[in-house]
Design a protein around this motif. Sequence first.
Motif, PDB file in Angstrom:
ATOM      1  N   TRP A  83      -8.113  20.814  52.543  1.00 31.92           N
ATOM      2  CA  TRP A  83      -6.722  21.254  52.558  1.00 31.92           C
ATOM      3  C   TRP A  83      -5.989  20.801  53.806  1.00 31.92           C
ATOM      4  N   TRP A  84      -6.696  20.298  54.814  1.00 29.82           N
ATOM      5  CA  TRP A  84      -6.062  19.960  56.086  1.00 29.82           C
ATOM      6  C   TRP A  84      -5.040  18.833  55.988  1.00 29.82           C
ATOM      7  N   PRO A  85      -5.202  17.821  55.144  1.00 29.68           N
ATOM      8  CA  PRO A  85      -4.131  16.827  55.024  1.00 29.68           C
ATOM      9  C   PRO A  85      -2.821  17.428  54.524  1.00 29.68           C
ATOM     10  N   LEU A  86      -2.913  18.403  53.637  1.00 23.94           N
ATOM     11  CA  LEU A  86      -1.705  19.077  53.155  1.00 23.94           C
ATOM     12  C   LEU A  86      -1.019  19.837  54.284  1.00 23.94           C
ATOM     13  N   TYR A  87      -1.803  20.537  55.099  1.00 27.52           N
ATOM     14  CA  TYR A  87      -1.227  21.268  56.229  1.00 27.52           C
ATOM     15  C   TYR A  87      -0.617  20.314  57.247  1.00 27.52           C
ATOM     16  N   SER A 116      -3.123  21.898  62.825  1.00 31.74           N
ATOM     17  CA  SER A 116      -3.648  21.302  61.595  1.00 31.74           C
ATOM     18  C   SER A 116      -4.473  20.048  61.887  1.00 31.74           C
ATOM     19  N   VAL A 117      -4.081  19.263  62.870  1.00 36.36           N
ATOM     20  CA  VAL A 117      -4.875  18.073  63.213  1.00 36.36           C
ATOM     21  C   VAL A 117      -6.215  18.478  63.810  1.00 36.36           C
ATOM     22  N   VAL A 118      -6.221  19.499  64.665  1.00 30.58           N
ATOM     23  CA  VAL A 118      -7.483  19.980  65.231  1.00 30.58           C
ATOM     24  C   VAL A 118      -8.371  20.533  64.121  1.00 30.58           C
ATOM     25  N   GLY A 119      -7.784  21.263  63.184  1.00 38.36           N
ATOM     26  CA  GLY A 119      -8.560  21.770  62.052  1.00 38.36           C
ATOM     27  C   GLY A 119      -9.142  20.657  61.206  1.00 38.36           C
ATOM     28  N   TRP A 120      -8.364  19.618  61.000  1.00 39.49           N
ATOM     29  CA  TRP A 120      -8.810  18.483  60.200  1.00 39.49           C
ATOM     30  C   TRP A 120      -9.944  17.740  60.889  1.00 39.49           C
ATOM     31  N   VAL A 121      -9.835  17.556  62.193  1.00 41.09           N
ATOM     32  CA  VAL A 121     -10.867  16.837  62.937  1.00 41.09           C
ATOM     33  C   VAL A 121     -12.175  17.619  62.963  1.00 41.09           C
ATOM     34  N   PHE A 122     -12.085  18.923  63.130  1.00 40.49           N
ATOM     35  CA  PHE A 122     -13.288  19.736  63.298  1.00 40.49           C
ATOM     36  C   PHE A 122     -13.707  20.491  62.044  1.00 40.49           C
ATOM     37  N   GLU A 123     -13.243  20.088  60.855  1.00 41.76           N
ATOM     38  CA  GLU A 123     -13.577  20.836  59.648  1.00 41.76           C
ATOM     39  C   GLU A 123     -15.059  20.755  59.281  1.00 41.76           C
ATOM     40  N   PHE A 124     -15.758  19.743  59.736  1.00 45.92           N
ATOM     41  CA  PHE A 124     -17.172  19.617  59.399  1.00 45.92           C
ATOM     42  C   PHE A 124     -18.077  20.194  60.480  1.00 45.92           C
ATOM     43  N   TYR A 125     -17.518  20.912  61.422  1.00 51.50           N
ATOM     44  CA  TYR A 125     -18.304  21.548  62.473  1.00 51.50           C
ATOM     45  C   TYR A 125     -18.494  23.041  62.225  1.00 51.50           C
ATOM     46  N   ARG A 126     -17.882  23.558  61.173  1.00 53.02           N
ATOM     47  CA  ARG A 126     -18.025  24.983  60.883  1.00 53.02           C
ATOM     48  C   ARG A 126     -17.834  25.216  59.390  1.00 53.02           C
ATOM     49  N   GLY A 127     -18.239  26.349  58.930  1.00 55.64           N
ATOM     50  CA  GLY A 127     -18.049  26.724  57.529  1.00 55.64           C
ATOM     51  C   GLY A 127     -19.071  26.116  56.592  1.00 55.64           C
ATOM     52  N   VAL A 128     -18.666  25.961  55.334  1.00 54.27           N
ATOM     53  CA  VAL A 128     -19.552  25.517  54.259  1.00 54.27           C
ATOM     54  C   VAL A 128     -20.034  24.071  54.506  1.00 54.27           C
ATOM     55  N   HIS A 129     -19.172  23.223  55.028  1.00 54.61           N
ATOM     56  CA  HIS A 129     -19.492  21.806  55.190  1.00 54.61           C
ATOM     57  C   HIS A 129     -20.070  21.474  56.553  1.00 54.61           C
ATOM     58  N   LYS A 130     -20.602  22.476  57.251  1.00 54.68           N
ATOM     59  CA  LYS A 130     -21.128  22.257  58.605  1.00 54.68           C
ATOM     60  C   LYS A 130     -22.303  21.282  58.565  1.00 54.68           C
ATOM     61  N   HIS A 131     -22.335  20.400  59.536  1.00 57.39           N
ATOM     62  CA  HIS A 131     -23.426  19.415  59.642  1.00 57.39           C
ATOM     63  C   HIS A 131     -24.311  19.760  60.803  1.00 57.39           C
TER      64      HIS A 131
END
Length: 131
Positions: A83-87, A116-131
């Motif tokens: 959803w971050w590109p939409l935000y 929103s850019v910070v959220g988009w950059v770090f979206e794979f560092y937390r939550g369901v898609h965490k690596h």
Amino acid sequence: MKAELWTIVGCFVFFVIIAPIYWVLTSDPTGSVALAMTALLCALVSFYLAVVSKQIPERPEDRKDAEIIDGAGELGFFPASSWWPLYSAASAAVVVLGIVFGWWLFIIGVGLGAMSVVGWVFEFYRGVHKH
């Protein structure tokens, strides 16, 4: 990279041939300069692809004797929906509207855009898609 390189080199040759012909036939400086700049852009991309093709090992796509199985394996990481590109787009719209309606809205849009850019950059560092 060889196929990509020769495709862009072909575009470069096309624009180098077409730009002077367009100038002679139309005497339009804007279109002629645009075609010349497009040729230069193709030359730049061709140079980049030529340099990169020498640095990477030969790919199956570049060999004439390659089989389909030679290209098997992991191709890369492809993220799930986000959803971050939409935000980010919405905050960019608020920034543009802020230029029209007032600086206070522009500042709010910049703040939302930063979040929103910070959220988009770090979206794979937390939550369901965490690596």
